[in-house]
Design a protein around this motif. Sequence first.
Motif, PDB file in Angstrom:
ATOM      1  N   LEU A  72       0.732  -1.383  -0.002  1.00  0.00           N
ATOM      2  CA  LEU A  72      -0.062  -0.119   0.133  1.00  0.00           C
ATOM      3  C   LEU A  72       0.836   1.256   0.001  1.00  0.00           C
ATOM      4  N   THR A  73       2.158   1.394   0.309  1.00  0.00           N
ATOM      5  CA  THR A  73       2.897   2.641   0.493  1.00  0.00           C
ATOM      6  C   THR A  73       4.116   2.548  -0.558  1.00  0.00           C
ATOM      7  N   ASP A  74       4.553   1.145  -0.956  1.00  0.00           N
ATOM      8  CA  ASP A  74       5.856   1.280  -2.067  1.00  0.00           C
ATOM      9  C   ASP A  74       5.116   1.232  -3.342  1.00  0.00           C
ATOM     10  N   ARG A  75       5.127   2.708  -3.968  1.00  0.00           N
ATOM     11  CA  ARG A  75       4.572   2.401  -5.420  1.00  0.00           C
ATOM     12  C   ARG A  75       5.291   1.694  -6.581  1.00  0.00           C
ATOM     13  N   ARG A  76       6.710   1.683  -6.136  1.00  0.00           N
ATOM     14  CA  ARG A  76       7.601   0.817  -6.941  1.00  0.00           C
ATOM     15  C   ARG A  76       7.084  -0.707  -6.829  1.00  0.00           C
ATOM     16  N   PHE A  77       7.028  -1.185  -5.609  1.00  0.00           N
ATOM     17  CA  PHE A  77       6.467  -2.765  -5.462  1.00  0.00           C
ATOM     18  C   PHE A  77       5.196  -2.920  -5.824  1.00  0.00           C
ATOM     19  N   ARG A  78       4.303  -2.116  -5.601  1.00  0.00           N
ATOM     20  CA  ARG A  78       2.935  -2.536  -5.742  1.00  0.00           C
ATOM     21  C   ARG A  78       2.624  -2.308  -7.399  1.00  0.00           C
ATOM     22  N   ALA A  79       3.276  -1.541  -8.096  1.00  0.00           N
ATOM     23  CA  ALA A  79       3.084  -1.343  -9.420  1.00  0.00           C
ATOM     24  C   ALA A  79       3.759  -2.656 -10.074  1.00  0.00           C
ATOM     25  N   THR A  80       4.871  -2.918  -9.761  1.00  0.00           N
ATOM     26  CA  THR A  80       5.522  -4.153 -10.223  1.00  0.00           C
ATOM     27  C   THR A  80       4.588  -5.232 -10.049  1.00  0.00           C
ATOM     28  N   LEU A  81       3.721  -5.523  -8.730  1.00  0.00           N
ATOM     29  CA  LEU A  81       3.156  -6.687  -8.585  1.00  0.00           C
ATOM     30  C   LEU A  81       2.073  -6.595  -9.310  1.00  0.00           C
ATOM     31  N   THR A  82       1.240  -5.655  -9.423  1.00  0.00           N
ATOM     32  CA  THR A  82       0.155  -5.626 -10.056  1.00  0.00           C
ATOM     33  C   THR A  82       0.403  -5.683 -11.668  1.00  0.00           C
ATOM     34  N   GLY A  83       1.569  -5.406 -12.031  1.00  0.00           N
ATOM     35  CA  GLY A  83       2.140  -5.499 -13.447  1.00  0.00           C
ATOM     36  C   GLY A  83       2.261  -6.888 -13.875  1.00  0.00           C
ATOM     37  N   GLY A  84       2.442  -7.985 -12.654  1.00  0.00           N
ATOM     38  CA  GLY A  84       2.759  -9.182 -13.256  1.00  0.00           C
ATOM     39  C   GLY A  84       3.836  -9.766 -13.206  1.00  0.00           C
ATOM     40  N   ASP A 129      -9.104  -2.846  -4.799  1.00  0.00           N
ATOM     41  CA  ASP A 129      -8.900  -1.079  -5.033  1.00  0.00           C
ATOM     42  C   ASP A 129      -8.420  -0.989  -3.656  1.00  0.00           C
ATOM     43  N   LEU A 130      -7.911  -1.599  -2.594  1.00  0.00           N
ATOM     44  CA  LEU A 130      -7.429  -1.064  -1.461  1.00  0.00           C
ATOM     45  C   LEU A 130      -6.706   0.146  -1.467  1.00  0.00           C
ATOM     46  N   GLN A 131      -6.662   1.148  -0.638  1.00  0.00           N
ATOM     47  CA  GLN A 131      -5.587   2.006  -0.518  1.00  0.00           C
ATOM     48  C   GLN A 131      -5.652   2.596   0.692  1.00  0.00           C
ATOM     49  N   LEU A 132      -4.647   3.357   1.101  1.00  0.00           N
ATOM     50  CA  LEU A 132      -4.340   3.833   2.649  1.00  0.00           C
ATOM     51  C   LEU A 132      -5.205   4.844   2.813  1.00  0.00           C
ATOM     52  N   ALA A 133      -5.727   4.889   3.926  1.00  0.00           N
ATOM     53  CA  ALA A 133      -6.675   5.948   4.495  1.00  0.00           C
ATOM     54  C   ALA A 133      -5.899   7.268   5.113  1.00  0.00           C
ATOM     55  N   VAL A 134      -4.688   7.075   5.219  1.00  0.00           N
ATOM     56  CA  VAL A 134      -3.966   8.301   5.878  1.00  0.00           C
ATOM     57  C   VAL A 134      -2.304   8.208   4.939  1.00  0.00           C
ATOM     58  N   PRO A 135      -1.776   9.197   5.175  1.00  0.00           N
ATOM     59  CA  PRO A 135      -0.365   9.232   4.641  1.00  0.00           C
ATOM     60  C   PRO A 135       0.448   8.319   5.181  1.00  0.00           C
ATOM     61  N   GLY A 136       1.395   7.500   4.324  1.00  0.00           N
ATOM     62  CA  GLY A 136       2.127   6.419   5.078  1.00  0.00           C
ATOM     63  C   GLY A 136       2.839   6.996   6.044  1.00  0.00           C
ATOM     64  N   HIS A 137       3.552   8.173   6.011  1.00  0.00           N
ATOM     65  CA  HIS A 137       4.338   8.560   7.207  1.00  0.00           C
ATOM     66  C   HIS A 137       3.423   8.694   8.623  1.00  0.00           C
ATOM     67  N   GLU A 138       2.119   8.678   8.532  1.00  0.00           N
ATOM     68  CA  GLU A 138       1.571   8.634   9.559  1.00  0.00           C
ATOM     69  C   GLU A 138       1.180   7.432  10.596  1.00  0.00           C
ATOM     70  N   LEU A 139       1.627   6.328   9.793  1.00  0.00           N
ATOM     71  CA  LEU A 139       1.464   4.951  10.351  1.00  0.00           C
ATOM     72  C   LEU A 139       2.492   4.719  11.340  1.00  0.00           C
TER      73      LEU A 139
END
Length: 482
Positions: free
Chosen positions: A279-291, A394-404
Amino acid sequence: MTSPTPEAAAGPPPGCPAHQPAGGPARPAAPVTGLYGAAVADDPHGLYARLRAQHGPVAPIELEPGVEAWLVLGYPELLELTRNEQLFSKDSRRWRVPAEGRLRADSRLLPMTSWRPTLLNLDGAEHARLRAAVADTLAKVDHRQLRQATEQAADTLIDGWGPDGTADLIAQYARRLPLMVFTQLIGLPAEAGPHIVELISHFVDSSEKSVKANAEFQAILLDLVRRRREEPAADLTSWLLAHSAALSDEEAVHHLVVLMVAGNETTINWTGNTLRLLLTDRRFRATLTGGRLTVADALEEVLWRDPPTQNFPGRWATSDTVLGGQYISAGDMLVLGLAAANADPAVQQPAGEGLGGNRAHLAWGAGRHVCPAQHPARLIVETAVETLLHRLPDLQLAVPGHELAWRPSPWSRALVALPVLYSAFTPPRTPAVERPAWTPPSPPSPSDSTPSAPTSTPRTPGSGRPGLRSWWSSLAGWWSGR
């Protein structure tokens, strides 16, 4: 490796905990970094980097005020620590801090450092006997049934979320799901679940309630062991008691503590940290969903970067020795810095290279005491993450990642919460097909091959074990009322 004694060396470094004036406790002259509180929760990677820069691969720390230890940060040093039982024992009765009367009776460290007759606290032949009992018991768990049970638990939890399209993936998913599986595996009743997870949380976090929680948790398990002596069932407790190692009631209880705490807590944190990565790492999630990568690759990334157990106690020096350039005294405690060793520059890959498929991390420990439950844990976490992504793509974070926020535990790497948003509508699931209750696996036929580690495979939502629907619903209901 043969380690020289301090007497044979040129001289100890200034402030070394093992070389203080006679008559006083071994303490560094300079302030020592504490492995507790906000420092270890907010930025552990920064903390480990500073310790490495200041002290090298082995650093002096305090586990609580006045209680010193060594944190092993180096990858090769941690391998040496875990593979050399002659110099570094698992027997915490060697620890000189309590022997010298310097550990308070109400210390929060007691639940995680007290000696117990388990595979975690013994060396040599006794360790081998107990490890065989645990490993053989875990081997009886049918992986197909475990995957189905995990998926059924996941679907039940997701189905129970409200219609507003919001959820906390820690409180409402990661923290509940493993318990729903583990209570069934060991034979605890569903209604015990919510209280058990509270006790485990206090136990692992070294909170002010640790000692009381530890005693109550063991009392619950002792009752279970005594009942299974009289009436065996198809569960881990019964299989453990029936093993040829002939465990006593005390030994069985303590090994159930190991399975529940290590298995449950590790699985919770691994699930939560993997979901955070996606949910926070754009690089990794894009790669994951890209297959290109799978959920299994995400699991490995987490074991390298944010392992569910970041530090683990411990080893105790059997004699004066040297490790990583530090002079260690007999009876000193050494903490396995699993996350720090994984981040050792000597083993890190070049920037930008992924870690998918690379299992050389030390998240499971090393040597004879490497975790025997890693394959069931991997299967549970992988199934939990896959099921959630399938149901709520379509899960997405409800808060900015740095607030976790992270829990202030010196041992676990665990989020406090992981709030998300998703589409409130989810497709209906296929009704589950009736299956028998959990049963032990049939003996393998000669043509059967040894089960491999679980891998990511397409699955039909809702294919969990029916017949258990009321069981799952009961436990989920307990949680929703908390």
